[in-house]
Design an enzyme around this catalytic site. Structure first.
Site, mmCIF file in Angstrom:
data_model
loop_
_atom_site.group_PDB
_atom_site.id
_atom_site.type_symbol
_atom_site.label_atom_id
_atom_site.label_comp_id
_atom_site.label_asym_id
_atom_site.label_seq_id
_atom_site.Cartn_x
_atom_site.Cartn_y
_atom_site.Cartn_z
ATOM 1 N N ARG A 146 0.908 -1.278 -0.069
ATOM 2 C CA ARG A 146 0.048 0.086 -0.055
ATOM 3 C C ARG A 146 0.887 1.166 -0.077
ATOM 4 O O ARG A 146 2.204 0.935 0.474
ATOM 5 C CB ARG A 146 -0.694 0.292 1.240
ATOM 6 C CG ARG A 146 -1.818 -1.455 1.348
ATOM 7 C CD ARG A 146 -2.615 -0.838 2.565
ATOM 8 N NE ARG A 146 -3.790 -2.218 3.181
ATOM 9 C CZ ARG A 146 -2.906 -3.154 3.437
ATOM 10 N NH1 ARG A 146 -2.102 -3.898 3.829
ATOM 11 N NH2 ARG A 146 -4.208 -4.704 3.840
ATOM 12 N N LYS A 170 -2.394 -2.058 8.128
ATOM 13 C CA LYS A 170 -2.405 -1.866 8.839
ATOM 14 C C LYS A 170 -2.913 -2.135 10.770
ATOM 15 O O LYS A 170 -2.171 -3.792 10.508
ATOM 16 C CB LYS A 170 -4.719 -2.579 8.458
ATOM 17 C CG LYS A 170 -4.232 -1.765 7.118
ATOM 18 C CD LYS A 170 -5.968 -1.845 6.330
ATOM 19 C CE LYS A 170 -6.005 -1.001 4.959
ATOM 20 N NZ LYS A 170 -7.574 -1.069 4.368
ATOM 21 N N HIS A 239 -2.545 2.445 -5.854
ATOM 22 C CA HIS A 239 -3.722 1.406 -5.696
ATOM 23 C C HIS A 239 -3.862 -0.043 -6.485
ATOM 24 O O HIS A 239 -3.862 -0.854 -6.453
ATOM 25 C CB HIS A 239 -4.722 1.414 -4.827
ATOM 26 C CG HIS A 239 -5.492 0.392 -3.747
ATOM 27 N ND1 HIS A 239 -4.578 0.275 -2.770
ATOM 28 C CD2 HIS A 239 -5.893 -0.578 -3.659
ATOM 29 C CE1 HIS A 239 -5.413 -0.757 -1.905
ATOM 30 N NE2 HIS A 239 -5.839 -1.098 -2.588
ATOM 31 N N ARG A 242 -0.748 -1.845 -6.567
ATOM 32 C CA ARG A 242 -1.426 -3.429 -5.529
ATOM 33 C C ARG A 242 -2.566 -4.210 -6.295
ATOM 34 O O ARG A 242 -2.252 -5.500 -6.514
ATOM 35 C CB ARG A 242 -2.308 -1.983 -4.550
ATOM 36 C CG ARG A 242 -1.971 -3.610 -3.929
ATOM 37 C CD ARG A 242 -3.044 -2.619 -1.793
ATOM 38 N NE ARG A 242 -3.541 -3.359 -1.113
ATOM 39 C CZ ARG A 242 -2.672 -4.247 -0.494
ATOM 40 N NH1 ARG A 242 -1.342 -4.052 -0.091
ATOM 41 N NH2 ARG A 242 -3.396 -5.339 0.623
ATOM 42 N N HIS A 265 -3.608 -9.082 3.784
ATOM 43 C CA HIS A 265 -5.504 -9.677 3.725
ATOM 44 C C HIS A 265 -5.553 -10.158 4.799
ATOM 45 O O HIS A 265 -4.614 -10.781 5.405
ATOM 46 C CB HIS A 265 -5.670 -9.867 2.602
ATOM 47 C CG HIS A 265 -6.253 -8.485 1.924
ATOM 48 N ND1 HIS A 265 -6.366 -9.568 0.297
ATOM 49 C CD2 HIS A 265 -6.258 -7.338 1.235
ATOM 50 C CE1 HIS A 265 -6.446 -8.318 -0.638
ATOM 51 N NE2 HIS A 265 -6.373 -7.353 0.479
ATOM 52 N N TYR A 274 -9.393 -10.725 -6.343
ATOM 53 C CA TYR A 274 -8.252 -11.236 -7.747
ATOM 54 C C TYR A 274 -8.792 -12.022 -8.797
ATOM 55 O O TYR A 274 -8.115 -11.845 -9.842
ATOM 56 C CB TYR A 274 -7.085 -10.803 -7.248
ATOM 57 C CG TYR A 274 -6.877 -9.985 -6.629
ATOM 58 C CD1 TYR A 274 -6.670 -8.609 -6.881
ATOM 59 C CD2 TYR A 274 -6.349 -10.140 -5.442
ATOM 60 C CE1 TYR A 274 -6.633 -7.211 -6.646
ATOM 61 C CE2 TYR A 274 -6.304 -8.262 -3.985
ATOM 62 C CZ TYR A 274 -6.293 -7.519 -4.975
ATOM 63 O OH TYR A 274 -6.337 -6.033 -4.861
#
Length: 298
Positions: A146, A170, A239, A242, A265, A274
């Site tokens: 990210r 995150k 993004h 990404r 994730h 994806y």
């Protein structure tokens, strides 16, 4: 009182981002204002399920998107769960509260030929800014990081000997991302030129010409401008690179779980989107390549 206490809890104990905390604060204050204006006003701690449902209905009627409504409901769910843990209330008013279905568009990605055209451009060997900008593009594309993760990388996090990066994602969750010899060469060249071109260097890996850390809008503008040179996609952002990384990995045989870990994730469901990209690309290739794929019925 309880709203402030809750916001401190999610910020300092749950490590929610400041952006999420501000969003939750707006949502809770908005709901509190609604409760104070109804026919029989109540405090936010005393709200009932029907009052939550009526508020959600008003949001939808007022034109809020499904995604916005879902976020507001999520803020309330988290808040009332906190109140239960604090023994302020016994049951949550969020039981059986549903939100409109969110239509998630498929992520867009840049094709390999377009990325090659972008990254294979010659860069002057002693041009610090040009080497850094190319390295930004290369790292986003080859690691799937990210933008915030890239900017927060410190020099000690980038290990060219072990060919790996330590990324803080995150909620301060860390992960290790491996990389290849092409990226190693670009990193070593960047460090060599940085050493002679930048006098005062911060602990951060990627820096501006004056040695200060990069800022988010710099990376966004760079990626948008450079992608505009090679693709006509409507969305051009860090993004998108990404998404491009994930699509390239899956198209070339990487396992779904491996891509999940590389992207950081929490849920496999976030990565599975994806697979829809790769299937759509496969379907388009089939329609264009097979001689009878588009043959009309007689």
């Amino acid at each position: 009182m309880w709203i402030d206490s809750f916001l401190k809890y999610i910020r300092y104990e749950k490590n929610y981002s400041s952006h999420t905390v501000l969003s939750y604060r707006r949502d809770l204050l908005q709901f509190q204002d609604y409760l104070s204006g109804i026919e029989e006003p109540v405090s936010i701690e005393a709200a009932q399920r029907d009052q939550v449902r009526n508020w959600v209905a008003l949001l939808v009627e007022g034109g809020d998107t499904s995604r916005t409504v879902a976020r507001k409901v999520s803020a309330l769910r988290t808040f009332y769960t906190y109140l239960i843990r604090q023994k302020v209330i016994r049951t949550t008013p969020m039981r059986d509260v549903s939100v409109p279905k969110i239509d998630k568009p498929l992520p867009v990605f840049v094709r390999p030929s377009e990325m090659n055209a972008l990254l294979d451009e010659e860069v002057p060997a002693d041009d610090f800014a040009a080497l850094r900008d190319r390295l930004i593009l290369l790292m986003l594309y080859m690691t799937g990081m990210r933008r915030a993760e890239l900017i927060s990388l410190r020099d000690v996090d980038v290990d060219t000997r072990s060919l790996q990066l330590k990324v803080t994602g995150k909620r301060n969750k860390q992960r290790i991302i491996p990389f290849g010899v092409e990226l190693r060469a670009a990193i070593e060249e960047y460090r060599r030129v940085r050493k002679v071109s930048v006098e005062s260097v911060s602990p951060y890996f990627l820096v501006k010409d004056d040695g200060e850390p990069l800022y988010p809008m710099y990376v966004y503008r760079l990626v948008t401008r450079k992608l505009g040179e090679v693709t006509t996609l409507s969305r051009k952002s860090p993004h998108v690179l990404r998404h491009t990384f994930a699509s390239a990995m899956l198209n070339n045989g990487a396992g779904l779980n491996s891509v999940k870990e590389l992207l950081g994730h929490q849920s496999l469901a976030s990565t599975q989107v994806y697979t829809h990209i790769t299937f759509e690309e496969l379907k388009q290739d089939y329609q264009h390549a097979h001689p009878r794929a588009e043959k009309k019925k007689s």
